[in-house]
Write a protein that holds these residues in place. Structure first.
Motif, PDB file in Angstrom:
ATOM      1  N   LYS A   1      27.927  23.965  20.731  1.00 52.81           N
ATOM      2  CA  LYS A   1      29.265  24.466  21.066  1.00 52.81           C
ATOM      3  C   LYS A   1      29.835  25.286  19.907  1.00 52.81           C
ATOM      4  O   LYS A   1      30.457  26.337  20.113  1.00 52.81           O
ATOM      5  CB  LYS A   1      30.210  23.304  21.384  1.00 52.81           C
ATOM      6  N   MET A   2      29.600  24.811  18.674  1.00 50.83           N
ATOM      7  CA  MET A   2      30.092  25.514  17.497  1.00 50.83           C
ATOM      8  C   MET A   2      29.427  26.877  17.366  1.00 50.83           C
ATOM      9  O   MET A   2      30.071  27.872  17.036  1.00 50.83           O
ATOM     10  CB  MET A   2      29.824  24.676  16.239  1.00 50.83           C
ATOM     11  N   ILE A   3      28.117  26.928  17.657  1.00 52.10           N
ATOM     12  CA  ILE A   3      27.391  28.199  17.590  1.00 52.10           C
ATOM     13  C   ILE A   3      27.910  29.165  18.648  1.00 52.10           C
ATOM     14  O   ILE A   3      28.064  30.367  18.386  1.00 52.10           O
ATOM     15  CB  ILE A   3      25.874  27.957  17.767  1.00 52.10           C
ATOM     16  N   GLU A   4      28.186  28.648  19.831  1.00 53.64           N
ATOM     17  CA  GLU A   4      28.721  29.490  20.900  1.00 53.64           C
ATOM     18  C   GLU A   4      30.065  30.096  20.511  1.00 53.64           C
ATOM     19  O   GLU A   4      30.326  31.274  20.764  1.00 53.64           O
ATOM     20  CB  GLU A   4      28.878  28.680  22.194  1.00 53.64           C
ATOM     21  N   ARG A   5      30.926  29.300  19.885  1.00 52.44           N
ATOM     22  CA  ARG A   5      32.228  29.802  19.441  1.00 52.44           C
ATOM     23  C   ARG A   5      32.054  30.883  18.378  1.00 52.44           C
ATOM     24  O   ARG A   5      32.761  31.898  18.381  1.00 52.44           O
ATOM     25  CB  ARG A   5      33.092  28.650  18.895  1.00 52.44           C
ATOM     26  N   SER A   6      31.104  30.656  17.471  1.00 53.00           N
ATOM     27  CA  SER A   6      30.848  31.643  16.414  1.00 53.00           C
ATOM     28  C   SER A   6      30.293  32.938  16.993  1.00 53.00           C
ATOM     29  O   SER A   6      30.606  34.032  16.513  1.00 53.00           O
ATOM     30  CB  SER A   6      29.861  31.072  15.390  1.00 53.00           C
TER      31      SER A   6
ATOM     32  N   ILE B   1      26.841  39.159  15.385  1.00 48.17           N
ATOM     33  CA  ILE B   1      25.755  39.635  14.518  1.00 48.17           C
ATOM     34  C   ILE B   1      25.523  38.665  13.366  1.00 48.17           C
ATOM     35  O   ILE B   1      24.387  38.293  13.063  1.00 48.17           O
ATOM     36  CB  ILE B   1      26.061  41.046  13.976  1.00 48.17           C
ATOM     37  N   LEU B   2      26.607  38.258  12.718  1.00 47.35           N
ATOM     38  CA  LEU B   2      26.508  37.318  11.597  1.00 47.35           C
ATOM     39  C   LEU B   2      25.915  35.990  12.045  1.00 47.35           C
ATOM     40  O   LEU B   2      25.017  35.447  11.393  1.00 47.35           O
ATOM     41  CB  LEU B   2      27.891  37.099  10.982  1.00 47.35           C
ATOM     42  N   THR B   3      26.396  35.462  13.168  1.00 45.50           N
ATOM     43  CA  THR B   3      25.908  34.172  13.664  1.00 45.50           C
ATOM     44  C   THR B   3      24.438  34.244  14.041  1.00 45.50           C
ATOM     45  O   THR B   3      23.649  33.359  13.697  1.00 45.50           O
ATOM     46  CB  THR B   3      26.733  33.725  14.890  1.00 45.50           C
ATOM     47  N   ALA B   4      24.054  35.309  14.741  1.00 46.37           N
ATOM     48  CA  ALA B   4      22.651  35.474  15.139  1.00 46.37           C
ATOM     49  C   ALA B   4      21.747  35.599  13.915  1.00 46.37           C
ATOM     50  O   ALA B   4      20.659  35.014  13.869  1.00 46.37           O
ATOM     51  CB  ALA B   4      22.503  36.700  16.033  1.00 46.37           C
ATOM     52  N   TYR B   5      22.206  36.334  12.915  1.00 49.04           N
ATOM     53  CA  TYR B   5      21.423  36.512  11.688  1.00 49.04           C
ATOM     54  C   TYR B   5      21.194  35.181  10.975  1.00 49.04           C
ATOM     55  O   TYR B   5      20.072  34.865  10.557  1.00 49.04           O
ATOM     56  CB  TYR B   5      22.154  37.481  10.766  1.00 49.04           C
ATOM     57  N   VAL B   6      22.251  34.397  10.853  1.00 47.22           N
ATOM     58  CA  VAL B   6      22.149  33.104  10.171  1.00 47.22           C
ATOM     59  C   VAL B   6      21.273  32.132  10.954  1.00 47.22           C
ATOM     60  O   VAL B   6      20.386  31.482  10.401  1.00 47.22           O
ATOM     61  CB  VAL B   6      23.548  32.495   9.939  1.00 47.22           C
TER      62      VAL B   6
END
Length: 226
Positions: free
Chosen positions: A120-125, A131-136
């Motif tokens: 859920k946290m990843i979805e919010r990010s 781009i930043l979330t996918a990269y991390v």
């Protein structure tokens, strides 16, 4: 008696080392949370800045991980990992675990399991900083987490693994440990991370090379993000 004391000492040092590394891991990822912390409204416009920052901190942390692993291996040794399998065996086991991961990814959505808080946290990010979330999640997390959860873990715990049952025990414990750091072990979605961790651990234990578990971790996270 001395052997038992040495083993207990290694376990204690291993627990402390891994928890310190996990704390430093979270610290190295602070740039990911900085937009929210400092209250930047249009986070998409600043993603590349934070990508550069988190890349720098992650590279420094990966260097620290590799140094810690090499130092621990020099001190404690790990004959199991030092005896590398043939290339044919390595690719065979990687292929088997790749197939196991694909089967898991097909079955997992069919099981009605509440979405873990981590997802859920990843979805919010992803909504605010895709781009930043996918990269991390896709690039940095597989490298950093496999070095901690697989290489560092098996240096301190189950380092011999000559006995097949000891390997199985190490894989199960590693999977549960991986799950416990991503969600509560009492949550309904715990099994997702536990099975995932066991697949990555089995890949590492059978190929004796962390790059293969990193590759599967990368694939899993890529599919999850997409």
């Amino acid at each position: 008696m001395l052997f038992m004391k040495a083993r207990i000492s290694r376990y204690v040092i291993g627990i402390i080392t891994i928890w310190v590394m996990l704390f430093l891991y979270q610290t190295s990822q602070l740039p990911v949370h900085m937009p929210e912390m400092i209250g930047i409204p249009e986070t998409r416009n600043y993603q590349w800045l934070f990508i550069v920052l988190v890349t720098i901190t992650s590279i420094l942390f990966i260097w620290l991980e590799l140094y810690t692993i090499d130092d621990a291996r020099r001190y404690y040794g790990n004959a199991y990992i030092e005896h590398q399998p043939t290339r044919k065996h390595t690719w065979l086991m990687f292929g088997v675990m790749f197939f196991a991961l694909i089967v898991f990814l097909i079955i997992e959505p069919l099981v009605k399991t509440p979405m873990p808080e981590n997802e859920k946290m990843i979805e919010r990010s992803m909504m605010g900083m895709p781009i930043l979330t996918a990269y991390v999640e896709v690039v940095l997390a597989p490298i950093i987490e496999e070095l901690i959860f697989r290489r560092l873990f098996f240096v301190f715990f189950f380092k011999g693994m000559v006995n097949p049952w000891k390997r199985v025990l190490g894989i199960v414990v590693n999977g549960l440990f991986f799950a416990s750091l991503h969600t509560s072990l009492l949550s309904p979605g715990m099994w997702v991370y536990a099975v995932m961790g066991m697949i990555f651990a089995t890949t590492y234990v059978t190929t004796k090379n962390v790059k293969y578990s990193i590759a599967l971790h990368f694939l899993n996270n890529l599919i999850s993000v997409l």
